[in-house]
Design a protein around this motif. Structure first.
Motif, PDB file in Angstrom:
ATOM      1  N   VAL A   1       6.674  10.489   4.978  1.00  0.00           N
ATOM      2  CA  VAL A   1       5.971   9.209   4.990  1.00  0.00           C
ATOM      3  C   VAL A   1       6.731   8.274   4.053  1.00  0.00           C
ATOM      4  O   VAL A   1       6.848   8.556   2.857  1.00  0.00           O
ATOM      5  CB  VAL A   1       4.501   9.362   4.536  1.00  0.00           C
ATOM      6  N   THR A   2       7.248   7.191   4.597  1.00  0.00           N
ATOM      7  CA  THR A   2       8.031   6.262   3.790  1.00  0.00           C
ATOM      8  C   THR A   2       7.386   4.882   3.688  1.00  0.00           C
ATOM      9  O   THR A   2       7.733   4.109   2.808  1.00  0.00           O
ATOM     10  CB  THR A   2       9.454   6.099   4.370  1.00  0.00           C
ATOM     11  N   ASP A   3       6.443   4.571   4.555  1.00  0.00           N
ATOM     12  CA  ASP A   3       5.787   3.267   4.556  1.00  0.00           C
ATOM     13  C   ASP A   3       4.845   3.146   3.355  1.00  0.00           C
ATOM     14  O   ASP A   3       3.983   4.011   3.146  1.00  0.00           O
ATOM     15  CB  ASP A   3       5.006   3.088   5.860  1.00  0.00           C
ATOM     16  N   ALA A   4       5.000   2.089   2.565  1.00  0.00           N
ATOM     17  CA  ALA A   4       4.211   1.907   1.346  1.00  0.00           C
ATOM     18  C   ALA A   4       2.720   1.811   1.646  1.00  0.00           C
ATOM     19  O   ALA A   4       1.892   2.385   0.912  1.00  0.00           O
ATOM     20  CB  ALA A   4       4.683   0.672   0.589  1.00  0.00           C
ATOM     21  N   GLN A   5       2.339   1.111   2.711  1.00  0.00           N
ATOM     22  CA  GLN A   5       0.914   0.995   3.058  1.00  0.00           C
ATOM     23  C   GLN A   5       0.324   2.344   3.434  1.00  0.00           C
ATOM     24  O   GLN A   5      -0.799   2.670   3.055  1.00  0.00           O
ATOM     25  CB  GLN A   5       0.731   0.025   4.232  1.00  0.00           C
ATOM     26  N   GLU A   6       1.089   3.125   4.181  1.00  0.00           N
ATOM     27  CA  GLU A   6       0.613   4.453   4.579  1.00  0.00           C
ATOM     28  C   GLU A   6       0.459   5.355   3.355  1.00  0.00           C
ATOM     29  O   GLU A   6      -0.517   6.098   3.232  1.00  0.00           O
ATOM     30  CB  GLU A   6       1.566   5.073   5.602  1.00  0.00           C
ATOM     31  N   LYS A   7       1.417   5.270   2.424  1.00  0.00           N
ATOM     32  CA  LYS A   7       1.315   6.068   1.191  1.00  0.00           C
ATOM     33  C   LYS A   7       0.072   5.677   0.394  1.00  0.00           C
ATOM     34  O   LYS A   7      -0.644   6.532  -0.127  1.00  0.00           O
ATOM     35  CB  LYS A   7       2.562   5.883   0.324  1.00  0.00           C
TER      36      LYS A   7
END
Length: 93
Positions: free
Chosen positions: A15-21
């Motif tokens: 997981v690389t997306d900041a919002q997803e993290k």
């Protein structure tokens, strides 16, 4: 013995997306409030992975030694359940 457990297998992606993290962190803190006591690290210091299960195994010795229920996740979103496998059948499946 009273042994129960769940394991799963399938492809994983980082997981690389900041919002997803951020969303994952919020879910984790809701489920495990004690995580809020851990000092926050830099976002780049933490690695998160998302696993898309293709096989789920449920081990339940209360139903007999080595009793395993296997659930295969199908491409169409369905499931194929193989219930009540003993240790010999579970390792072969």
């Amino acid at each position: 013995q009273h042994i129960e457990g769940v394991s799963l297998s399938g492809p994983a992606r980082e997981v690389t997306d900041a919002q997803e993290k951020t969303h994952i962190a919020e879910l984790m803190i809701t489920r495990f409030p004690q995580l809020g006591l851990i000092p926050v690290t830099e976002p780049g210091d933490m690695k998160l992975f998302c696993v898309q299960p293709t096989m789920i195994s449920v081990l339940d010795y209360t139903k007999g030694f080595g009793h395993t229920d296997r659930i295969a996740m199908l491409a169409d979103g369905g499931m194929d359940r193989q219930a009540g496998l003993g240790p010999e059948q579970a390792s072969a499946a």
